[in-house]
Design a protein around this motif. Structure first.
Motif, PDB file in Angstrom:
ATOM      1  N   HIS A 120      -5.141   6.822  -9.002  1.00 44.45           N
ATOM      2  CA  HIS A 120      -4.185   6.205  -8.549  1.00 44.45           C
ATOM      3  C   HIS A 120      -2.630   5.771  -9.541  1.00 44.45           C
ATOM      4  N   SER A 172       1.422   2.683   0.461  1.00 44.06           N
ATOM      5  CA  SER A 172       0.959   4.248   0.605  1.00 44.06           C
ATOM      6  C   SER A 172       2.018   5.063  -0.456  1.00 44.06           C
ATOM      7  N   TYR A 176       3.984   1.423  -4.481  1.00 46.05           N
ATOM      8  CA  TYR A 176       2.854   0.952  -4.974  1.00 46.05           C
ATOM      9  C   TYR A 176       2.808   0.375  -6.472  1.00 46.05           C
ATOM     10  N   HIS A 223       2.380  -1.385   5.100  1.00 44.04           N
ATOM     11  CA  HIS A 223       1.538  -0.415   4.689  1.00 44.04           C
ATOM     12  C   HIS A 223       2.168   0.712   3.896  1.00 44.04           C
ATOM     13  N   ASP A 224       3.572   0.739   4.248  1.00 46.11           N
ATOM     14  CA  ASP A 224       4.353   1.809   3.758  1.00 46.11           C
ATOM     15  C   ASP A 224       4.442   1.506   2.194  1.00 46.11           C
TER      16      ASP A 224
END
Ligand SMILES: Nc1ncnc2c1ncn2[C@@H]1O[C@H](COP(=O)(O)OP(=O)(O)O)[C@@H](O)[C@H]1O
Ligand SMILES: N[C@@H](CCC(=O)OP(=O)(O)O)C(=O)O
Length: 373
Positions: A277, A114, A119, A110-111
């Motif tokens: 993003h 996020s 990312y 997940h990290d």
């Protein structure tokens, strides 16, 4: 009805769930994997870019250890996943190798998705792998996740990967033929939903049940995945992985499985996603003609209309396009790195091959990747 959006999709994320991969708990179903691999190789040959999200580590680990009941303790699950992941990637690697294809293992948490830097790193690694025509095989990094930050089900992970690589299609292969209007386990008369909008609230009620004995998510997480994927404009197909030639038939536009469509046009959603993003890495100073072409003509940005390149960016990274007076006109994904762009600005697109030794695209920024501000 022909499914043109599916047939024409260029970049697919294919997610295969535990229930399918592990022959209902009896270890990895290598024969089934081989059949999907054959079809994925055919898609690859047809020019489709592919990213595979594969579950099955816990289930494969359980089978290697001779465990018949899924453990509930986190450390046991993690141990099983660590053992099973080895078998999982070995099986994919050897199956793809038979067709002369390389695979690459990517384990994500997940990290990783996020945190902005991680990312973007994950994005550029995946882009590089896809360009190298290698098949990335992604799973959650079960060893290091804690309960609070687990994806838990790979449907969510696959959707975030679809966002990450800006896929136009997310294919979720599962053990049912698609999403039914009621859980078919308890409702034998339930019928398949062929098409719906991902954001249709009526779907919440039909996707209520949980997953099977091996899978985690059930339909609820698949629906949520379709909604997440829709944020970057991707369509989602939920379809039976055991249907004969399932991927070939999707590519042929056959109406199988459940197609969940994004509410907004693919392009509009994708552009909004990109704008929100991606960090900008450099600036292109345009001439007056290019400013008019972009802001009034909905045109791509050609190298000839650029006067100056600032910053350091790689192919595929976001740049700001400014007018000669410094006013921001647009943002977009560059088709060339800053170094390459320096060499081709002010020149016609026909000159690119002579200047660089090759031509990736005639545009410096294609209009599909341009967001006007
Ligand atoms: N409306 C529905 N339509 C289809 N399947 C449903 C529905 N609601 C719940 N399910 C259940 O979801 C299961 C698939 O999810 P899951 O077990 O998590 O599989 P996977 O491992 O493929 O992710 C199906 O076997 C089915 O019993
Ligand atoms: N990371 C886990 C996947 C979790 C899971 O079961 O996902 P899914 O079967 O897709 O609902 C594993 O490899 O076992």
């Amino acid at each position: 009805m022909m499914r043109s959006k599916v047939a024409g999709a260029q970049r697919w994320v294919v997610k295969i769930g535990s229930a399918l991969l592990t022959a209902d708990g009896k270890g990895l179903d290598r024969a089934a994997m081989g059949v999907w691999v054959e079809q994925m190789v055919a898609l690859h040959e047809a020019g489709v870019e592919l990213v595979l999200v594969s579950s099955g580590a816990v289930a494969a680990g359980m089978s290697r250890l001779g465990w018949t009941v899924r453990p509930s303790a986190m450390h046991e699950l993690q141990a099983a996943a660590a053992i099973g992941q080895m078998g999982l990637v070995q099986a994919w690697e050897s199956s793809f190798a038979r067709h002369g294809r390389h695979t690459a293992q990517i384990l994500l948490t997940h990290d990783d998705l996020s945190d902005r830097k991680r990312y973007l790193n994950a994005r550029s690694t995946l882009r590089a792998l896809v360009e190298l025509k290698v098949i990335p095989v992604i799973n959650e990094n079960d060893t290091v996740v804690t309960d609070e930050i687990r994806f838990g089900d790979n449907d969510t992970l696959a959707a975030l990967v679809a966002n990450l690589v800006e896929a136009d299609l997310l294919v979720i292969l599962t053990d049912r033929d698609g999403m039914f209007d009621a859980d078919p386990r308890n409702n034998p008369g339930a019928s398949l939903i062929y098409e719906a909008r991902a954001d249709d609230p009526a779907l919440d009620a039909v996707a209520g049940g949980t997953g099977g004995a091996l899978g985690r998510g059930g339909m609820q997480t698949k629906l949520r995945a379709a909604r997440l994927a829709a944020r970057s404009g991707a369509h989602t197909i939920i379809v039976g992985g055991r249907l004969e030639r399932v991927l070939d038939r999707l590519k042929a536009g056959e109406r199988i499985g459940t197609l969940l469509s994004p509410e907004r046009g693919m392009l509009a959603a994708r552009k909004q996603w990109l704008a929100g993003h991606l960090q900008t890495r450099g600036t292109l100073v345009l001439d007056a003609g290019a400013v008019t072409a972009l802001s009034q003509g909905n045109k791509s940005l050609l190298p000839v209309g650029v006067k100056l390149v600032q910053g350091s960016f790689r192919r595929g990274e976001m740049v700001v396009c400014v007018a000669p007076d410094g006013r921001e006109i647009a943002r977009g994904l560059a088709n060339y790195s800053a170094l390459e762009a320096q060499k081709i600005i002010g020149q016609s697109s026909e000159a690119i091959v002579g200047l660089l030794g090759y031509m990736a695209e005639p545009e410096l920024v294609h209009r599909d990747n341009l967001i006007l501000v």
